[in-house]
Write an enzyme that holds these catalytic residues in place. Sequence first.
Site, PDB file in Angstrom:
ATOM      1  N   SER A 135       0.869  -1.176   0.000  1.00  0.00           N
ATOM      2  CA  SER A 135       0.000   0.000   0.000  1.00  0.00           C
ATOM      3  C   SER A 135       0.906   1.225   0.000  1.00  0.00           C
ATOM      4  O   SER A 135       1.734   1.386   0.891  1.00  0.00           O
ATOM      5  CB  SER A 135      -0.871  -0.055   1.259  1.00  0.00           C
ATOM      6  OG  SER A 135      -1.653   1.103   1.385  1.00  0.00           O
ATOM      7  N   LYS A 161      -0.954  -0.899  -4.459  1.00  0.00           N
ATOM      8  CA  LYS A 161      -2.185  -0.162  -4.121  1.00  0.00           C
ATOM      9  C   LYS A 161      -1.804   1.282  -3.860  1.00  0.00           C
ATOM     10  O   LYS A 161      -0.897   1.554  -3.062  1.00  0.00           O
ATOM     11  CB  LYS A 161      -2.822  -0.804  -2.890  1.00  0.00           C
ATOM     12  CG  LYS A 161      -3.787   0.059  -2.106  1.00  0.00           C
ATOM     13  CD  LYS A 161      -4.576  -0.813  -1.130  1.00  0.00           C
ATOM     14  CE  LYS A 161      -4.764  -0.147   0.218  1.00  0.00           C
ATOM     15  NZ  LYS A 161      -5.493  -1.004   1.170  1.00  0.00           N
ATOM     16  N   LYS A 163      -2.890   4.926  -2.450  1.00  0.00           N
ATOM     17  CA  LYS A 163      -3.861   5.682  -1.663  1.00  0.00           C
ATOM     18  C   LYS A 163      -4.267   6.890  -2.497  1.00  0.00           C
ATOM     19  O   LYS A 163      -3.401   7.551  -3.100  1.00  0.00           O
ATOM     20  CB  LYS A 163      -3.221   6.136  -0.351  1.00  0.00           C
ATOM     21  CG  LYS A 163      -2.937   4.986   0.604  1.00  0.00           C
ATOM     22  CD  LYS A 163      -4.241   4.392   1.110  1.00  0.00           C
ATOM     23  CE  LYS A 163      -4.007   3.398   2.228  1.00  0.00           C
ATOM     24  NZ  LYS A 163      -5.268   2.866   2.763  1.00  0.00           N
ATOM     25  N   ASP A 189      -7.146   2.973  -3.122  1.00  0.00           N
ATOM     26  CA  ASP A 189      -7.896   2.992  -1.854  1.00  0.00           C
ATOM     27  C   ASP A 189      -8.161   4.438  -1.466  1.00  0.00           C
ATOM     28  O   ASP A 189      -7.221   5.206  -1.242  1.00  0.00           O
ATOM     29  CB  ASP A 189      -7.091   2.292  -0.759  1.00  0.00           C
ATOM     30  CG  ASP A 189      -7.863   2.132   0.555  1.00  0.00           C
ATOM     31  OD1 ASP A 189      -9.015   2.615   0.639  1.00  0.00           O
ATOM     32  OD2 ASP A 189      -7.307   1.525   1.489  1.00  0.00           O
ATOM     33  N   GLU A 214     -11.134   0.829  -3.536  1.00  0.00           N
ATOM     34  CA  GLU A 214     -11.476   0.453  -2.160  1.00  0.00           C
ATOM     35  C   GLU A 214     -12.128   1.627  -1.430  1.00  0.00           C
ATOM     36  O   GLU A 214     -11.610   2.752  -1.468  1.00  0.00           O
ATOM     37  CB  GLU A 214     -10.178   0.032  -1.474  1.00  0.00           C
ATOM     38  CG  GLU A 214     -10.336  -0.632  -0.139  1.00  0.00           C
ATOM     39  CD  GLU A 214      -8.972  -1.058   0.420  1.00  0.00           C
ATOM     40  OE1 GLU A 214      -7.997  -1.184  -0.350  1.00  0.00           O
ATOM     41  OE2 GLU A 214      -8.891  -1.241   1.642  1.00  0.00           O
ATOM     42  N   ASP A 239     -14.034  -1.912   2.637  1.00  0.00           N
ATOM     43  CA  ASP A 239     -13.120  -2.135   3.761  1.00  0.00           C
ATOM     44  C   ASP A 239     -13.822  -1.639   5.027  1.00  0.00           C
ATOM     45  O   ASP A 239     -14.483  -2.422   5.727  1.00  0.00           O
ATOM     46  CB  ASP A 239     -11.799  -1.384   3.477  1.00  0.00           C
ATOM     47  CG  ASP A 239     -10.821  -1.375   4.643  1.00  0.00           C
ATOM     48  OD1 ASP A 239     -11.149  -1.888   5.715  1.00  0.00           O
ATOM     49  OD2 ASP A 239      -9.701  -0.835   4.487  1.00  0.00           O
ATOM     50  N   LYS A 263     -10.222  -7.467   7.236  1.00  0.00           N
ATOM     51  CA  LYS A 263      -9.204  -7.212   8.256  1.00  0.00           C
ATOM     52  C   LYS A 263      -9.762  -7.812   9.538  1.00  0.00           C
ATOM     53  O   LYS A 263     -10.783  -7.340  10.048  1.00  0.00           O
ATOM     54  CB  LYS A 263      -9.015  -5.714   8.462  1.00  0.00           C
ATOM     55  CG  LYS A 263      -8.331  -4.988   7.313  1.00  0.00           C
ATOM     56  CD  LYS A 263      -8.295  -3.506   7.598  1.00  0.00           C
ATOM     57  CE  LYS A 263      -7.640  -2.736   6.464  1.00  0.00           C
ATOM     58  NZ  LYS A 263      -8.001  -1.294   6.538  1.00  0.00           N
ATOM     59  N   GLY A 291      -4.436  -4.720   5.820  1.00  0.00           N
ATOM     60  CA  GLY A 291      -3.464  -4.522   6.899  1.00  0.00           C
ATOM     61  C   GLY A 291      -3.639  -3.158   7.534  1.00  0.00           C
ATOM     62  O   GLY A 291      -4.276  -2.276   6.965  1.00  0.00           O
TER      63      GLY A 291
HETATM   64  C1  NPQ Z   1      -6.568   0.473   4.567  1.00  0.00           C
HETATM   65  N1  NPQ Z   1      -4.298  -0.076   5.488  1.00  0.00           N
HETATM   66  O1  NPQ Z   1      -6.584  -0.476   3.816  1.00  0.00           O
HETATM   67  C2  NPQ Z   1      -5.552   0.623   5.684  1.00  0.00           C
HETATM   68  C3  NPQ Z   1      -5.410   1.994   6.140  1.00  0.00           C
HETATM   69  C4  NPQ Z   1      -4.761   2.087   7.471  1.00  0.00           C
HETATM   70  C5  NPQ Z   1      -2.179  -0.776   4.575  1.00  0.00           C
HETATM   71  O2  NPQ Z   1      -3.540   0.786   3.548  1.00  0.00           O
HETATM   72  C6  NPQ Z   1      -3.622   2.539  12.338  1.00  0.00           C
HETATM   73  C7  NPQ Z   1      -4.981   2.570  12.250  1.00  0.00           C
HETATM   74  C8  NPQ Z   1      -2.890   2.376  11.216  1.00  0.00           C
HETATM   75  C9  NPQ Z   1      -5.618   2.462  11.022  1.00  0.00           C
HETATM   76  C10 NPQ Z   1      -2.793   2.137   8.797  1.00  0.00           C
HETATM   77  C11 NPQ Z   1      -3.407   0.059   4.487  1.00  0.00           C
HETATM   78  C12 NPQ Z   1      -3.515   2.272   9.965  1.00  0.00           C
HETATM   79  C13 NPQ Z   1      -4.884   2.314   9.876  1.00  0.00           C
HETATM   80  C14 NPQ Z   1      -3.419   2.044   7.583  1.00  0.00           C
HETATM   81  C15 NPQ Z   1      -5.495   2.201   8.628  1.00  0.00           C
HETATM   82  O3  NPQ Z   1      -7.447   1.295   4.468  1.00  0.00           O
HETATM   83 MG    MG Z   2      -8.619   0.356   2.962  1.00  0.00          MG
END
Ligand code: NPQ
Ligand code: MG
Length: 371
Positions: A135, A161, A163, A189, A214, A239, A263, A291
């Site tokens: 990501s 991925k 953001k 995402d 996403e 998500d 998740k 994650g």
């Molecule tokens: C997602 N993860 O898919 C999340 C976003 C994310 C790897 O993009 C602490 C709390 C840390 C919430 C890190 C990725 C976080 C978090 C990433 C959410 O949307």
């Molecule tokens: Mg997400």
Amino acid sequence: MKLERVELLHVAIPLVTPFRTSFGTMTSKDTFLLHVVTDEAEGWSEFAADPEPLYCSEFVAGAELVIRDFLLPRVAALPAPTTAAVAPAMASVKGHELAKAALETALLDAELRAYGMSLATFLGSVHERVPAGVSVGIKNSVPELLDDVERYLAEGYLRIKLKIEPGWDVEPVRAVRERFGDALPLQVDANTAYTLADADHLRRLDDFGLLLIEEPLEENNLHAHARLQQRLRTPVCLDESIHSARDAASAIALDACRVVNVKPARVGGYLEARRIHDVCAAHGVPVWCGGMLETGIGRAPNLALAALPGCTLTGDTSASLRYFAEDITEPFTLHDGHLPVPTSPGIGTTPLTDALARFTTSRRELYAARR
Ligand code: NPQ
Ligand code: MG
């Protein structure tokens, strides 16, 4: 299995590089680990959210209180805190899925260690290794993004991925496609950053052959996601909006998504995550494991989930080094773009004594059995 002790350890682990999403920028993983001690084995888990409720409603200080005052007393009152009994015992407490997941997972780890069974075996995992995706956060410029993507591809990551948020969407996606080609498995995402009024704009992403988009719209708005999906060729993946197997069933019935990011933390633990996987698999809806910048304690059990047969898309289960120069467990490293699924009992890893000592900022005993 008798619960003897539950300990909470606050940890603060610096990230190798700041991670920016549409909900904020993170520079360090500040959370807590749970350590449970039973008469048969010990277990570990990690709380997945942040000190601030910006990604989801839960946050570190709130979760600590919920676990200490409301969840643990219910679990400690069970004749035996076996994993199957834990979620029903906690069900009268509304919400707080991430806090519940942390407690359930630590107990599951202990129970499986007592049996000598790995989480992968318990869940029904069918792969010994899983492909790794990465990501990539929002950057200050497109050249900076392209450099990062190039580096991740050189490391072996098999899916990228990006953001996105309003103002950082079509251009970065176009630039990555132009530079790395149409064959690169690519997805985006938005972390809830758009509204239905942006549908025409988001439709421009249809030209880039993305695997999915996403959580484009607000959390829990299945109706709006269904309306958006009607207007997009790109599959919508949910998500933040999926908190349970029932949510997944509703989203699929409404055609609010055609892919699900599962998740375990967000859905109350691995048992519910497995049910979501099963509902999706039964409907032919692809699932992948997301994650939350977990340390090795959260990453290890995610790899077991990612190895289920219905997880047909590459997940966000990256190597430890993606996030941490030094992890709190033995680091997970990429081999040919894959990560190994842990095979030892329970979640398959434990904190390293040294790293734990250096990253722990405070410890609290949450529970001790009376003797
Ligand atoms: C997602 N993860 O898919 C999340 C976003 C994310 C790897 O993009 C602490 C709390 C840390 C919430 C890190 C990725 C976080 C978090 C990433 C959410 O949307
Ligand atoms: Mg997400």
